[in-house]
Design a protein around this motif. Structure first.
Motif, PDB file in Angstrom:
ATOM      1  N   ASN A 243      36.794 -35.655   6.766  1.00  0.00           N
ATOM      2  CA  ASN A 243      38.179 -35.215   6.556  1.00  0.00           C
ATOM      3  C   ASN A 243      38.334 -34.355   5.314  1.00  0.00           C
ATOM      4  OD1 ASN A 243      39.078 -36.625   8.825  1.00  0.00           O
ATOM      5  ND2 ASN A 243      39.359 -38.512   7.646  1.00  0.00           N
ATOM      6  N   GLY A 244      37.294 -34.255   4.477  1.00  0.00           N
ATOM      7  CA  GLY A 244      37.356 -33.399   3.305  1.00  0.00           C
ATOM      8  C   GLY A 244      37.108 -31.952   3.681  1.00  0.00           C
ATOM      9  N   VAL A 245      37.040 -31.089   2.643  1.00  0.00           N
ATOM     10  CA  VAL A 245      36.822 -29.658   2.859  1.00  0.00           C
ATOM     11  C   VAL A 245      35.429 -29.455   3.444  1.00  0.00           C
ATOM     12  CG1 VAL A 245      36.689 -27.415   1.773  1.00  0.00           C
ATOM     13  CG2 VAL A 245      38.375 -29.081   0.978  1.00  0.00           C
ATOM     14  N   GLN A 246      35.355 -28.695   4.565  1.00  0.00           N
ATOM     15  CA  GLN A 246      34.087 -28.468   5.249  1.00  0.00           C
ATOM     16  C   GLN A 246      33.639 -27.018   5.178  1.00  0.00           C
ATOM     17  OE1 GLN A 246      32.253 -31.037   6.517  1.00  0.00           O
ATOM     18  NE2 GLN A 246      33.859 -32.333   5.627  1.00  0.00           N
ATOM     19  N   THR A 247      34.579 -26.083   5.245  1.00  0.00           N
ATOM     20  CA  THR A 247      34.167 -24.684   5.298  1.00  0.00           C
ATOM     21  C   THR A 247      35.257 -23.804   4.708  1.00  0.00           C
ATOM     22  OG1 THR A 247      33.393 -22.914   6.743  1.00  0.00           O
ATOM     23  CG2 THR A 247      35.161 -24.312   7.585  1.00  0.00           C
ATOM     24  N   TYR A 248      34.885 -22.533   4.386  1.00  0.00           N
ATOM     25  CA  TYR A 248      35.789 -21.525   3.855  1.00  0.00           C
ATOM     26  C   TYR A 248      35.609 -20.257   4.694  1.00  0.00           C
ATOM     27  CZ  TYR A 248      36.239 -24.378  -0.392  1.00  0.00           C
ATOM     28  OH  TYR A 248      36.480 -25.378  -1.280  1.00  0.00           O
ATOM     29  N   ARG A 249      36.652 -19.445   4.727  1.00  0.00           N
ATOM     30  CA  ARG A 249      36.552 -18.133   5.384  1.00  0.00           C
ATOM     31  C   ARG A 249      37.594 -17.207   4.781  1.00  0.00           C
ATOM     32  NH1 ARG A 249      39.395 -21.060   9.460  1.00  0.00           N
ATOM     33  NH2 ARG A 249      41.397 -20.086  10.019  1.00  0.00           N
ATOM     34  N   LEU A 250      37.370 -15.874   4.952  1.00  0.00           N
ATOM     35  CA  LEU A 250      38.302 -14.861   4.487  1.00  0.00           C
ATOM     36  C   LEU A 250      39.092 -14.327   5.670  1.00  0.00           C
ATOM     37  CD1 LEU A 250      36.213 -12.764   1.907  1.00  0.00           C
ATOM     38  CD2 LEU A 250      37.940 -14.514   1.439  1.00  0.00           C
ATOM     39  N   LEU A 251      40.333 -14.011   5.410  1.00  0.00           N
ATOM     40  CA  LEU A 251      41.161 -13.444   6.459  1.00  0.00           C
ATOM     41  C   LEU A 251      40.760 -11.989   6.729  1.00  0.00           C
ATOM     42  CD1 LEU A 251      43.508 -14.374   8.240  1.00  0.00           C
ATOM     43  CD2 LEU A 251      45.081 -13.357   6.587  1.00  0.00           C
ATOM     44  N   ASP A 252      40.318 -11.268   5.696  1.00  0.00           N
ATOM     45  CA  ASP A 252      39.893  -9.876   5.846  1.00  0.00           C
ATOM     46  C   ASP A 252      38.676  -9.668   4.958  1.00  0.00           C
ATOM     47  OD1 ASP A 252      39.535  -7.206   6.209  1.00  0.00           O
ATOM     48  OD2 ASP A 252      41.503  -6.586   5.417  1.00  0.00           O
ATOM     49  N   TYR A 253      37.546  -9.338   5.584  1.00  0.00           N
ATOM     50  CA  TYR A 253      36.310  -9.155   4.813  1.00  0.00           C
ATOM     51  C   TYR A 253      36.144  -7.725   4.330  1.00  0.00           C
ATOM     52  CZ  TYR A 253      34.914 -13.795   6.401  1.00  0.00           C
ATOM     53  OH  TYR A 253      34.845 -15.135   6.630  1.00  0.00           O
ATOM     54  N   HIS A 254      36.995  -6.802   4.782  1.00  0.00           N
ATOM     55  CA  HIS A 254      36.983  -5.390   4.378  1.00  0.00           C
ATOM     56  C   HIS A 254      35.650  -4.719   4.696  1.00  0.00           C
ATOM     57  CE1 HIS A 254      40.842  -5.625   2.321  1.00  0.00           C
ATOM     58  NE2 HIS A 254      40.436  -6.773   1.795  1.00  0.00           N
ATOM     59  N   GLY A 255      34.817  -5.338   5.501  1.00  0.00           N
ATOM     60  CA  GLY A 255      33.522  -4.740   5.845  1.00  0.00           C
ATOM     61  C   GLY A 255      32.554  -4.688   4.680  1.00  0.00           C
TER      62      GLY A 255
END
Length: 952
Positions: A243-255
């Motif tokens: 239930n803790g933090v598992q992953t991160y991601r960016l909404l826009d990687y700008h290439g």
């Protein structure tokens, strides 16, 4: 809710301790039984039990210390069953056969223990907050207080020691959170001490959250691909495990970027920014995206923050010129210091990476460097010296643009010098005013047309006509000075004021017909004069201060301005001659203080002058007026004009009549001086008007009931806090003749006395005794006989002062019978005396042989002629004298008489009581007989009825 998948999803483990070895053994009989139990499923457990217990079995009967372990999810509602201690400890009837053979538990009769079991917590700690225990059944339930795992085990770590009946503990594992309870099983004969552990399972009830909403990461523009940069401020999730933090991601990687997550030994996950392409700050210096943290719950919860990726500059650009060569033309008569060209290079970097300096190349001849100066910071080339006749007409200036760590950029400036054949005009000044180093000094307020300088304008060639004019603004004029040619006078056109403008710069320009110009600059500096007096901001300075101020109290800070400069503008402050001595004024700071306490009641307003003086020569000054008002404080109590007030009031004064005015003052002002009066005592009788101070009596006053009143009047002002004072009020009631004499003896008109015929003349027979409730002359009583009836009633007389009735003449045989005397008892009241009458009945005879006969005579209405004869006594009222004297002595005399009358009445009352005690005649003496009759006879009524002593 038995279990429910949330409360008892894990096994309840029972562990007991042997007193001899303190070695824990598994109570395999308590392990949960499947609904369709088979023998082969229990074999592994039995095998483990034998291996574990065999070498260390103890001979104790049944362990008195047991540990149970339960688990449940956080956030459950109240009433969820956690576990049954009776069942899990094998204390129910169905579990009796599974006891150890050596158990010391008592025998049960039927299905119950005898006496019954009781379950209780060892102490009352947090038990009522999170769990409830049924004392009879031993069932544990959740309480109304919802269990929040993050609140209970926020810090994590810690030991597993027991503390109190209920305690919170987190095991070394970060995922474990335990609720610890100590339970006692009673009564004493089968006492058990049970340790209960409740493991709180986490649910996904918290979303990841970044500690800051804006996260910044800086990446050098020359960072290679796959460069990894840790992102500070990772997201935090109070939940644990999946239930803790598992992953991160960016909404826009700008290439250009991607994210990776690394997990350390403690299970903490940190996001890393990975560079995926070449960066160029000069192309794009910043990238903005949203970073999202996601936990592993179902469904997953998200948290986000703004991620700003800044591209830091490196020195990857060098200065560049847009052109490689410039051409410059300079006239031979150019003025020294004239800019002839400017070179400028551009560096696309930032900060110190973009700093550019300019310099000549070593190939430039020294003569060219001496003639043309290059500014190393701006790239401006100026004429540094006068162009002579032998100067080369062409110069090649190679300029270098230098940047840090760069190869210099190069530009060439080709300078061509054009020689001038004609000589320019000349301007020759001759100063009249004071001039030092080209600066002319003038005093302000100089008169109009003050000369400054002569200027001679001439052509060195003598061929051309030369004109001139004045360039610049100011109160100046350049005019030809006749009768001379080419002579000009510079003078002022109006008075100048230093406070408006202190400096002027003008120029005399001359030019000839060929277009050559020459300029001569003149700088004019004005000198200040003490032409301004100090000015107060306000001509009238209105101040206020509360009275009873502390000594040296601050009043205000005076401020005056002086437009002059230097010492002439320095201002000192002084008190005017009309200022009281206890006011002080600091001459430097202008702070005005008062050195003593001010009393508003002594003086409320102060008005005096203050002076502001500058330091000029002669000094100038201005005057302002200080108007100080002392504000009132409630520091004075109300004050009565007299400490004691005395009022003489006639009795029977009408209700709410004006008795007198209570005068009171208060030295304070406003509400502090408003005074309210009230009667402290006897307010049920007296009232006072607050506004007028008029004292009034609510009811009519009767002196015979009370001759004087002592009041206390309180005066309270309207201040905060209020102050008060009291005064004593004495009210003396003056007697009015409102009471007729009261006949005390004889007691009735129907009573009679026996008078023996042998009574000697001059002997007292009886008396009439009366009293008057009034005082003074109103209480002086006179007795007189106004009516007679009988054989010879004139034989008796009455003393007008004492009321004693005596026999005047000897009684004869013909005087036998009833003698009736009508006695008038009158006071000497003013203006109208009051009186009462009484019938004195004297029966002359040797004996009283027939009482009924006498009573019949008494009942007959006597025919008596009234004798209007006023009694003569020696005390006579002196009304005229009273009227002629002043009021105050009369009032004092009346007061003395009133007090004396009270004493006299008291003495007479005592005397009458003593005399009555002596006047009861014996029956055998037959001297006097008084026969009181119950009835009363009205002497004036036609019918013969009983009569009381009445007023006529």
């Amino acid at each position: 809710m038995r279990g429910g998948g949330n409360a008892r999803s894990s096994r309840a483990l029972a562990v007991s301790w042997c007193p001899a070895t303190w070695h824990p053994r598994l109570d395999m009989g308590r392990l949960p039984r499947p609904r369709s139990s088979t023998s082969h499923r229990n074999l592994p457990h039995l095998f483990l039990f034998v291996l574990f217990v065999g070498p260390f079995s103890c001979l104790a009967s049944y362990s008195r210390a047991t540990e149970l372990l339960y688990s449940l999810n956080e956030g459950l509602p109240a009433g969820v069953l956690i576990g049954s201690l009776a069942e899990d400890l094998r204390l129910l009837p169905g579990a009796a056969g599974r006891r150890d053979a050596q158990s010391q538990l008592p025998e049960r009769t039927g299905a119950e223990w005898n006496p019954p079991l009781s379950f209780s917590l060892a102490s009352r700690g947090l038990s009522g907050q999170y769990v409830t225990l049924d004392n009879r059944s031993g069932e544990l339930h959740t309480s109304a207080q919802e269990i929040d795992r993050e609140a209970l085990c926020l810090e994590g770590g810690g030991g597993s020691a027991w503390g109190g009946s209920v305690s919170i503990s987190s095991s070394p594992s970060s995922d474990s959170c335990l609720l610890l309870l100590d339970v006692l099983v009673l009564p004493q004969e089968y006492f058990r001490f049970v340790k209960v552990k409740i493991a709180i399972r986490d649910i996904n009830d918290n979303a990841p959250q970044f500690p800051v909403s804006q996260i910044s990461v800086w990446v050098p523009e020359n960072a290679p691909v796959n460069t990894r940069l840790a992102i500070e401020h990772p997201a935090v999730d109070p939940d644990v495990g999946i239930n803790g933090v598992q992953t991160y991601r960016l909404l826009d990687y700008h290439g250009m970027f991607t994210l990776d997550v690394e997990e350390n030994e403690n299970g903490e996950r940190t996001p890393y920014l990975i560079v995926m392409g070449a960066l160029d700050r000069e192309t794009q210096d910043q990238y903005v995206s949203i970073i999202i943290a996601e936990d592993g719950g179902s469904p997953p919860l998200l948290g986000s923050a703004t991620l700003t990726i800044g591209i830091s500059d490196i020195n990857d650009n060098c200065p560049l010129f847009t052109d490689s060569q410039i051409n410059v033309t300079v006239y031979g008569n150019a003025t020294v210091g004239t800019p002839i060209a400017a070179v400028q290079a551009v560096d696309r970097d930032l900060g110190t990476n973009a700093q550019i300096t300019y310099s000549y190349s070593q190939k430039v001849p020294q003569a060219s460097k001496d003639l043309f100066h290059l500014d190393e910071n701006t790239g401006v080339i100026k004429l540094f010296s006068k162009i002579g006749g032998n100067v080369l007409q062409s110069h090649k200036l190679t300029v270098l643009a230098n940047g840090p760590g760069c190869i210099p950029a190069v530009i060439t400036a080709l300078v061509s010098i054009i020689k001038v054949i004609f000589r320019p005009p000349e301007i020759v000044p001759r100063y009249i005013a004071n001039e030092i180093d080209g600066v002319v000094y003038l005093k302000e307020l100089e008169p109009i047309n003050t000369p400054i300088a002569f200027f001679t304008i001439r052509d060195p060639e003598g061929k051309y006509k030369v004109n001139c004019y004045l360039d610049g603004e100011g109160p100046f004029r350049l005019s030809p000075y006749k009768p001379y040619n080419n002579e000009y006078l510079l003078e002022t056109t109006k008075s100048m004021d230093y406070e408006l403008q202190q400096f002027y710069e003008i120029a005399v320009v001359a030019w000839n017909s060929e277009g050559f110009h020459v300029k001569r600059v003149i700088k004019v500096q004005l000198l200040d004069d003490n032409d301004n007096a100090p000015i107060f901001l306000q001509p009238l300075i209105e101040l206020t201060i509360e009275e009873n101020n502390t000594p040296n109290a601050f009043l205000t800070k005076l401020y005056a301005t002086d437009a002059d400069s230097g010492e002439r503008g320095q201002v000192s402050y002084f008190l005017g001659p009309d200022a009281p001595s206890y006011f002080s004024l600091d001459s430097v700071t202008g702070i005005l203080t008062v050195s003593t306490q001010l009393d508003r009641e002594e003086k409320e307003k102060y008005r005096y002058t203050v002076r502001a003086v500058d330091c000029g020569k002669p000094p100038r000054e201005s005057v302002a007026t200080v108007a100080l008002t002392v504000l009132d404080k409630n520091d004075n109590s109300p004050r009565f004009i007299n400490k004691d007030f005395s009022f003489f009031v006639p009795e029977n004064f009408p209700g709410y009549g004006e008795i007198g005015v209570i005068s009171v003052t208060d030295a304070d002002a406003g509400r502090n001086g408003w005074v309210a009066l009230s009667v402290v005592n006897q307010s049920d009788i007296f009232v006072i008007d607050t506004g007028k101070g008029m004292l009034r009596a609510k009811v009519s006053l009767d002196r015979e009931q009370q001759s004087s009143y002592t009041l206390w009047v309180e005066a309270v002002d309207g201040g905060e806090p209020a102050l008060s004072s009291t005064a004593k009020i004495t009210i003396l009631l003056l007697d009015i003749n409102d009471n007729p004499p009261l006949v005390l003896f004889p007691q009735s008109n129907m009573s009679y006395l026996l008078v023996l015929p042998s009574t000697l003349p001059g002997s007292p027979v009886t008396e009439v005794y009366a009293v008057d409730k009034d005082t003074g002359m109103n209480a002086v009583i006179a007795y007189s006989i106004i009516g007679r009836r009988g054989p010879r009633p004139e034989s008796f007389r009455i003393d007008p002062k004492t009321g004693n009735i005596t026999l005047e003449e000897a009684l004869m045989q013909t005087d036998y019978g009833l003698h009736r005397l009508l006695v008038k008892v009158s006071d000497h009241g003013y203006p109208e005396p009051l009186h009462s009458t009484v019938m004195v009945n004297l029966f002359v005879n040797d004996t009283v042989s027939n009482e009924s006969y006498i009573e019949s005579l008494l009942r007959k209405e006597p025919e008596i002629n009234i004798e209007e004869k006023e009694p003569q006594i020696s005390i006579e009222p002196t009304h005229r004298k009273v009227e002629s004297v002043s009021c105050m002595p009369t009032l004092v005399a009346l007061s003395v008489i009133s007090l004396g009358s009270i004493t006299l009445v008291t003495g007479m009352g005592i005397y009458i009581c003593l005399r009555k005690g002596k006047k009861h005649p014996r029956e055998d003496e037959n001297l006097e007989v008084q026969i009181p009759l119950k009835g009363k006879i009205d002497f004036h009524m036609q019918e013969r009825k009983p009569m009381d002593i009445s007023n006529i």
